[in-house]
Design a protein around this motif. Sequence first.
Motif, PDB file in Angstrom:
ATOM      1  N   ARG A 191     -34.094  84.464  29.187  1.00 12.75           N
ATOM      2  CA  ARG A 191     -33.413  84.074  30.430  1.00 12.75           C
ATOM      3  C   ARG A 191     -32.612  85.249  30.991  1.00 12.75           C
ATOM      4  NH1 ARG A 191     -28.631  80.109  31.806  1.00 12.75           N
ATOM      5  NH2 ARG A 191     -29.083  79.877  34.007  1.00 12.75           N
ATOM      6  N   ALA A 192     -31.916  85.979  30.128  1.00 17.59           N
ATOM      7  CA  ALA A 192     -31.150  87.144  30.581  1.00 17.59           C
ATOM      8  C   ALA A 192     -32.082  88.193  31.185  1.00 17.59           C
ATOM      9  CB  ALA A 192     -30.348  87.739  29.426  1.00 17.59           C
ATOM     10  N   ILE A 193     -33.224  88.401  30.549  1.00 18.74           N
ATOM     11  CA  ILE A 193     -34.204  89.361  31.067  1.00 18.74           C
ATOM     12  C   ILE A 193     -34.709  88.916  32.434  1.00 18.74           C
ATOM     13  CG2 ILE A 193     -36.494  90.360  30.688  1.00 18.74           C
ATOM     14  CD1 ILE A 193     -34.295  91.529  28.888  1.00 18.74           C
ATOM     15  N   ARG A 194     -34.988  87.624  32.583  1.00 18.21           N
ATOM     16  CA  ARG A 194     -35.466  87.095  33.870  1.00 18.21           C
ATOM     17  C   ARG A 194     -34.406  87.275  34.961  1.00 18.21           C
ATOM     18  NH1 ARG A 194     -35.864  82.003  32.789  1.00 18.21           N
ATOM     19  NH2 ARG A 194     -34.118  81.372  34.044  1.00 18.21           N
ATOM     20  N   ILE A 195     -33.150  87.005  34.631  1.00 16.30           N
ATOM     21  CA  ILE A 195     -32.076  87.164  35.610  1.00 16.30           C
ATOM     22  C   ILE A 195     -31.932  88.631  36.000  1.00 16.30           C
ATOM     23  CG2 ILE A 195     -29.588  86.957  35.991  1.00 16.30           C
ATOM     24  CD1 ILE A 195     -29.695  84.544  33.990  1.00 16.30           C
ATOM     25  N   ALA A 196     -31.994  89.520  35.014  1.00 17.63           N
ATOM     26  CA  ALA A 196     -31.895  90.954  35.301  1.00 17.63           C
ATOM     27  C   ALA A 196     -33.059  91.398  36.189  1.00 17.63           C
ATOM     28  CB  ALA A 196     -31.862  91.758  34.003  1.00 17.63           C
ATOM     29  N   SER A 197     -34.250  90.891  35.927  1.00 13.00           N
ATOM     30  CA  SER A 197     -35.416  91.217  36.768  1.00 13.00           C
ATOM     31  C   SER A 197     -35.225  90.708  38.193  1.00 13.00           C
ATOM     32  CB  SER A 197     -36.682  90.610  36.180  1.00 13.00           C
ATOM     33  OG  SER A 197     -37.065  91.290  35.039  1.00 13.00           O
ATOM     34  N   ASP A 198     -34.695  89.498  38.315  1.00 13.20           N
ATOM     35  CA  ASP A 198     -34.433  88.950  39.650  1.00 13.20           C
ATOM     36  C   ASP A 198     -33.401  89.801  40.398  1.00 13.20           C
ATOM     37  OD1 ASP A 198     -36.221  86.911  39.126  1.00 13.20           O
ATOM     38  OD2 ASP A 198     -34.666  85.390  38.750  1.00 13.20           O
ATOM     39  N   LEU A 199     -32.364  90.241  39.677  1.00 13.34           N
ATOM     40  CA  LEU A 199     -31.354  91.092  40.302  1.00 13.34           C
ATOM     41  C   LEU A 199     -31.942  92.451  40.693  1.00 13.34           C
ATOM     42  CD1 LEU A 199     -28.288  90.169  38.100  1.00 13.34           C
ATOM     43  CD2 LEU A 199     -28.448  89.893  40.591  1.00 13.34           C
ATOM     44  N   LEU A 200     -32.834  92.953  39.881  1.00 12.49           N
ATOM     45  CA  LEU A 200     -33.498  94.212  40.234  1.00 12.49           C
ATOM     46  C   LEU A 200     -34.324  94.032  41.510  1.00 12.49           C
ATOM     47  CD1 LEU A 200     -34.034  97.146  39.545  1.00 12.49           C
ATOM     48  CD2 LEU A 200     -35.904  96.377  38.062  1.00 12.49           C
ATOM     49  N   ASP A 201     -34.973  92.890  41.657  1.00 14.40           N
ATOM     50  CA  ASP A 201     -35.705  92.593  42.894  1.00 14.40           C
ATOM     51  C   ASP A 201     -34.761  92.593  44.097  1.00 14.40           C
ATOM     52  OD1 ASP A 201     -38.088  92.352  41.518  1.00 14.40           O
ATOM     53  OD2 ASP A 201     -38.158  90.155  41.653  1.00 14.40           O
TER      54      ASP A 201
END
Length: 125
Positions: free
Chosen positions: A58-68
């Motif tokens: 979940r943390a990785i997904r959130i970080a990826s979304d923030l990178l987007d």
Amino acid sequence: MFTNPNCKPDQVSPLHLFMALYREALTNAATLLAGKRGEEAAEDLLDQLRLDSRPTRRAIRIASDLLDVLSLRHVDDLERPEATYFARIDPADPWIEDVCCLTEFLAEALARTLSDDDPGIRTAA
């Protein structure tokens, strides 16, 4: 920043280190580029990283979304709030360069966290 006794400085991920250094900058940039949703995502990432020294999926997904968000990936999608926030940006604003650097730092931290050199993402969601 990390109050969990299981989080020792020499055992945290690059993503943890990124957040320790750039938490406020990430929150501000995400808010400027995605509004309340961006701010909440940055806060949610911090909360997730406080749980353990290894980031969850979940943390990785959130970080990826923030990178987007920082990469302006969705600014051409008029159905997303990023398009509206992007339209308000003055490319001459001095903070634009800071966001570009922050984007590179987050991308590097995420890549290093996901790399084979950095063992073990927690599999718990």
